[in-house]
Design an enzyme around this catalytic site. Sequence first.
Site, PDB file in Angstrom:
ATOM      1  CG  ASP A   1      32.454 -30.655  -9.683  1.00 42.10           C
ATOM      2  OD1 ASP A   1      33.104 -29.610  -9.522  1.00 42.10           O
ATOM      3  OD2 ASP A   1      32.955 -31.715 -10.084  1.00 42.10           O
TER       4      ASP A   1
ATOM      5  CG  ASP B   1      37.354 -27.370  -9.616  1.00 45.54           C
ATOM      6  OD1 ASP B   1      36.166 -27.545  -9.932  1.00 45.54           O
ATOM      7  OD2 ASP B   1      38.105 -28.301  -9.284  1.00 45.54           O
TER       8      ASP B   1
END
Length: 472
Positions: A148, A352
């Site tokens: 992530d 992201d």
Amino acid sequence: MGTKSNVPILFVLFLSLLSLSLSKPLHYHSFVPTSLSSTPTLSPSLDDSLSLDDEDFDVDTNTLSLQLHHLDSLSRTNATTPTELFSLRLRRDASRVETLSSLVAGKSNFTAGDFSSAVISGLAYGSGEYFTRLGVGTPPKYSYMVLDTGSDVVWLQCKPCLKCYSQSDPVFDPAESSSFVGIACGSPLCRKLDSPGCSRMKRCLYQVQYGDGSFTVGRFATETLSFRKSKVSNIAVGCGQDNEGLFVGAAGLLGLGRGELSFPSQAGPKFGLKFSYCLTDRSASAKPSSIVFGESAISKTAVFTPLKTNRKFDTFYYIDLVGISVGGERVRSILPSLFKTDISGNGGVILDSGTSVTRLTRPAYIALRNAFRAGATHLKTAPNYSLFDTCFDLSGKSEVKVPTLVMHFTGADVSFPASNYLIPVDSNGTFCFAFAGTNNGLSIIGNIQQQGIRVVYDLAGSRIGFAPRGCS
């Protein structure tokens, strides 16, 4: 006479404008509609190793390449159809975006210092995230770990478990690892944590709390991470012994953010602070996604935009979005000012990997949506679906034309394939424009728009790159 003399001039101007409009038809992509299909389910390996195709390490270039898989293929849910699974993804995606947006806006119970830990809530929500399989400890015990870019801390569940959620592999036991070393309280590594603690044995403790109230607590230590052919020693990891509210199959998380405790930052000397990934269409492609660490991560065909620094939130990858074109025409009302970060650190645009659907500030989204609708009047409309307000019925169509879409970043224009912004939402031929508006200042470039593009994170050069054909 003055009035009469202006008539020819006005007529010439009218003809000029008419000629200009006729000479610039909209640009279109040919799009082959492919409805939702089932996501394949993975099973953990019976041994503690990766398959030969899962990982490759080049000694000469010091480059590591790993396969990635989508979290949905590992998670255990009650979703039984592709449509139900997609709806679940969208609900989790909305939760993640809400958490990120509220934290940036300062509307949560977290302080600014807690932010880099709090955004790991994407793991709980399981939205649009990718994972890989890696070994922890000596000898290495292999588990699935979520990757992530919106998080820094590396952590996994550990024995003895006071409370652990269900994962696909056995929980890691640090007592069985000869390379597990506890970190002393007050040490430089311990002080890098947002909220460090100290045990009775004077060993560093970490704690991470999430936006939904769940949390993970445990020891903070250094450990060796293995990628079968490559090992990285002395990586600071959280060894979680009380992990509540995280009901996914992965063992933990490998943070890829910009902070000092992220994996790229800690492994910088080995891989040169460079990595890149290719995320394939998880609903329509059999080709696996991949991530590359090291010099080979820099694609020769990439166009680059500078990384921006936001001192308030140093985990995120901020970049400057200065405009968007639809059908080859710049959308005039989408101005750079809509995406600026203010003096308080609010607003801006982040890249992201854990958010699925790109969110734009509402004025920018409305302008983009209206421009796309104007160029897609030949397509049959369909009812709104979830957060999408621009949908089409493409059932029975083998190919359609859709307006092109280009995002203009500082120094880099990125053209997206139609499948990155017109996506299936069911198995019946319904497709929706894969953008959404947000009422706060933060815009997020999600992973649906990143699919099929090699996204390069050159931290050493303080830049982000996009290579549209870099995944082939």
